[in-house]
Write a protein that holds these residues in place. Structure first.
Motif, PDB file in Angstrom:
ATOM      1  N   TRP A 103       0.839  -1.199   0.000  1.00  0.00           N
ATOM      2  CA  TRP A 103       0.000   0.000   0.000  1.00  0.00           C
ATOM      3  C   TRP A 103       0.874   1.249   0.000  1.00  0.00           C
ATOM      4  O   TRP A 103       1.747   1.405   0.850  1.00  0.00           O
ATOM      5  CB  TRP A 103      -0.925  -0.009   1.215  1.00  0.00           C
ATOM      6  N   ILE A 104       0.623   2.131  -0.976  1.00  0.00           N
ATOM      7  CA  ILE A 104       1.431   3.334  -1.207  1.00  0.00           C
ATOM      8  C   ILE A 104       0.571   4.558  -0.910  1.00  0.00           C
ATOM      9  O   ILE A 104      -0.554   4.678  -1.413  1.00  0.00           O
ATOM     10  CB  ILE A 104       1.932   3.391  -2.669  1.00  0.00           C
ATOM     11  N   ASP A 105       1.069   5.480  -0.111  1.00  0.00           N
ATOM     12  CA  ASP A 105       0.340   6.710   0.213  1.00  0.00           C
ATOM     13  C   ASP A 105       0.215   7.619  -1.005  1.00  0.00           C
ATOM     14  O   ASP A 105       1.143   7.734  -1.822  1.00  0.00           O
ATOM     15  CB  ASP A 105       1.059   7.475   1.322  1.00  0.00           C
ATOM     16  N   VAL A 106      -0.950   8.286  -1.099  1.00  0.00           N
ATOM     17  CA  VAL A 106      -1.191   9.306  -2.120  1.00  0.00           C
ATOM     18  C   VAL A 106      -1.564  10.590  -1.373  1.00  0.00           C
ATOM     19  O   VAL A 106      -2.754  10.900  -1.209  1.00  0.00           O
ATOM     20  CB  VAL A 106      -2.304   8.882  -3.095  1.00  0.00           C
ATOM     21  N   PRO A 107      -0.576  11.324  -0.883  1.00  0.00           N
ATOM     22  CA  PRO A 107      -0.878  12.510  -0.064  1.00  0.00           C
ATOM     23  C   PRO A 107      -1.474  13.633  -0.912  1.00  0.00           C
ATOM     24  O   PRO A 107      -1.285  13.673  -2.132  1.00  0.00           O
ATOM     25  CB  PRO A 107       0.493  12.898   0.491  1.00  0.00           C
ATOM     26  N   PRO A 108      -2.214  14.555  -0.295  1.00  0.00           N
ATOM     27  CA  PRO A 108      -2.785  15.667  -1.053  1.00  0.00           C
ATOM     28  C   PRO A 108      -1.709  16.606  -1.584  1.00  0.00           C
ATOM     29  O   PRO A 108      -0.741  16.907  -0.889  1.00  0.00           O
ATOM     30  CB  PRO A 108      -3.677  16.374  -0.031  1.00  0.00           C
ATOM     31  N   ILE A 109      -1.877  17.043  -2.834  1.00  0.00           N
ATOM     32  CA  ILE A 109      -1.038  18.077  -3.431  1.00  0.00           C
ATOM     33  C   ILE A 109      -1.978  19.191  -3.875  1.00  0.00           C
ATOM     34  O   ILE A 109      -2.798  18.987  -4.778  1.00  0.00           O
ATOM     35  CB  ILE A 109      -0.227  17.559  -4.627  1.00  0.00           C
ATOM     36  N   PRO A 110      -1.935  20.359  -3.243  1.00  0.00           N
ATOM     37  CA  PRO A 110      -2.882  21.430  -3.577  1.00  0.00           C
ATOM     38  C   PRO A 110      -2.865  21.765  -5.061  1.00  0.00           C
ATOM     39  O   PRO A 110      -1.816  21.776  -5.709  1.00  0.00           O
ATOM     40  CB  PRO A 110      -2.378  22.605  -2.733  1.00  0.00           C
ATOM     41  N   GLY A 111      -4.049  22.024  -5.611  1.00  0.00           N
ATOM     42  CA  GLY A 111      -4.174  22.429  -7.003  1.00  0.00           C
ATOM     43  C   GLY A 111      -4.212  21.287  -7.994  1.00  0.00           C
ATOM     44  O   GLY A 111      -4.276  21.524  -9.199  1.00  0.00           O
ATOM     45  N   THR A 112      -4.189  20.052  -7.514  1.00  0.00           N
ATOM     46  CA  THR A 112      -4.167  18.898  -8.418  1.00  0.00           C
ATOM     47  C   THR A 112      -5.449  18.084  -8.301  1.00  0.00           C
ATOM     48  O   THR A 112      -6.182  18.178  -7.319  1.00  0.00           O
ATOM     49  CB  THR A 112      -2.985  17.950  -8.119  1.00  0.00           C
ATOM     50  N   PHE A 113      -5.687  17.279  -9.327  1.00  0.00           N
ATOM     51  CA  PHE A 113      -6.607  16.160  -9.232  1.00  0.00           C
ATOM     52  C   PHE A 113      -5.778  14.884  -9.121  1.00  0.00           C
ATOM     53  O   PHE A 113      -4.685  14.786  -9.703  1.00  0.00           O
ATOM     54  CB  PHE A 113      -7.490  16.043 -10.483  1.00  0.00           C
ATOM     55  N   VAL A 114      -6.326  13.903  -8.400  1.00  0.00           N
ATOM     56  CA  VAL A 114      -5.800  12.546  -8.477  1.00  0.00           C
ATOM     57  C   VAL A 114      -6.690  11.810  -9.481  1.00  0.00           C
ATOM     58  O   VAL A 114      -7.905  11.733  -9.302  1.00  0.00           O
ATOM     59  CB  VAL A 114      -5.828  11.841  -7.111  1.00  0.00           C
ATOM     60  N   VAL A 115      -6.086  11.307 -10.543  1.00  0.00           N
ATOM     61  CA  VAL A 115      -6.825  10.649 -11.624  1.00  0.00           C
ATOM     62  C   VAL A 115      -6.502   9.160 -11.578  1.00  0.00           C
ATOM     63  O   VAL A 115      -5.333   8.778 -11.452  1.00  0.00           O
ATOM     64  CB  VAL A 115      -6.445  11.233 -13.002  1.00  0.00           C
ATOM     65  N   ASN A 116      -7.544   8.326 -11.682  1.00  0.00           N
ATOM     66  CA  ASN A 116      -7.273   6.883 -11.723  1.00  0.00           C
ATOM     67  C   ASN A 116      -8.160   6.181 -12.738  1.00  0.00           C
ATOM     68  O   ASN A 116      -9.184   6.702 -13.182  1.00  0.00           O
ATOM     69  CB  ASN A 116      -7.408   6.238 -10.342  1.00  0.00           C
TER      70      ASN A 116
END
Length: 364
Positions: A230-243
């Motif tokens: 399991w790999i963390d996906v921390p928040p990055i302001p101004g981005t979308f996380v796309v999957n």
């Protein structure tokens, strides 16, 4: 092993606007699609003001009086749109500790008596009382429509990344008036010490693409790499996380990766975590098994180089080989919301819950 990633790549969408830098974006996108299944997208086209306005509304939405939230309870809607109380869903037999509202882009249902039941899956949203949260509906609809436009532009770039014409995936969508895309507004309360840390358990998404706005500074989203870590996906302001969703994985014969993911609840003593996922749908009547995409050999070779993942912790949305897309999605919703199914889809409810309404359900 290329796909045994330890972080999620960040892609700069502004590279697309210049012919000199667009190939660099396409190359990075190809790697993310085949080897990771997740990416961050920054410098995108969705208005930052609209996004900020929505983020400001989100805590206020959950602070509405319980009576007002219950007025738009999901069980009222044959389209599975509306409010879900805290702990109403389960994944892999464990409670998902989240409260949520489901909304969607404007749509008048195409279902009529005698038509396939899955056409009822799309229809009008239920909205909270405008007097209680003025401007929210307009902001949410504007946001959904802007992310919808971005998602269509992104899908053409995805086709190019796979060595296909930019319009190669258009056949999986209907005309605008026949399409609907779904959004959620989700609150993950901080763990009070009496619960597990499952905000939502391991799962895949159903459609082609998901665009996630992480609307608070909390960690919690994790994705499962090829070796099962399991790999963390921390928040990055101004981005979308796309999957990538399971429908896209299926239609690309596994070239695109639908990656197992989960959300951990904020720890004891923290504040609530908020997020706003947007789920890009495809046509309700699309039969993915009937469509064959002709990928260049050099692109197919990249899948072989990636290898296959170990068995993941997610098992949902396995019916694309035999059912239209809308039926697959409807089955998933019935399993996760049997109270809605009991009221609006009694035949399917009886099929999946022959012993009646269960105390616990499995969303996936």
């Amino acid at each position: 092993m290329a796909a045994n990633f330890s972080s999620v790549p960040v892609l700069d969408f502004s590279l697309v606007s210049d012919n000199a830098t667009k190939p660099e974006f396409i190359l990075q996108l190809r790697h993310a699609l085949i080897n990771v299944g997740f990416l961050y997208l920054n410098n995108h086209t969705v208005s930052q003001k609209v996004t900020n306005d929505l983020i400001d509304y989100v805590p206020r939405l959950f602070d509405l009086p319980q009576e007002a939230k219950n007025q738009i309870f999901m069980a009222n809607s044959p389209h599975f749109l509306g409010y879900s109380r805290l702990g109403a869903e389960f994944t892999k037999g464990k409670t998902d500790y989240r409260e949520q509202f489901d909304f969607a882009t404007p749509h008048e249902t195409q279902w009529k008596p005698g038509a396939p039941e899955h056409l009822r899956l799309w229809g009008p949203s239920q909205w909270p009382d405008e007097d209680l949260i003025p401007g929210f509906k307009t902001t949410m609809e504007t946001y959904l429509q802007q992310v919808q436009a971005l998602s269509y532009q992104f899908i053409s770039l995805l086709a190019e990344a796979f060595g296909l014409p930019s319009d190669a995936l258009n056949k999986f969508y209907d005309t605008d008036e026949l399409m609907q895309h779904r959004g959620k507004v989700v609150k993950y309360p901080a763990n009070d010490g009496s619960l597990t840390d499952q905000g939502v358990g391991p799962h895949y998404d159903a459609g082609f693409l998901t665009f996630l706005l992480i609307a608070s500074p909390h960690r919690g989203l994790q994705v499962q790499n090829l070796s099962g870590q399991w790999i963390d996906v921390p928040p990055i302001p101004g981005t979308f996380v796309v999957n990538i969703g399971k429908a896209l994985e299926f239609v690309t014969r596994g070239l695109a990766r639908a990656t197992s993911h989960r959300v951990l609840s904020p720890p004891v003593g923290s504040t609530p975590r908020y997020s706003v996922p947007f789920f890009q749908n495809i046509s309700l009547n699309a039969r993915l098994a009937d469509e064959v995409l002709d990928f260049p050999p050099e692109i197919l070779q990249l899948k072989q180089l990636r290898g296959d993942p170990v068995q993941t912790d997610s098992v949902n949305f396995t019916e694309f080989d035999r059912e239209p897309s809308g039926k697959v999605n409807l089955i998933g919703r019935v399993k996760s919301h049997p109270d809605v199914a009991q009221r609006h889809y009694p035949g399917l409810f009886a099929q999946y819950f022959p012993n009646g309404l269960p105390k616990q359900v499995s969303a996936y």
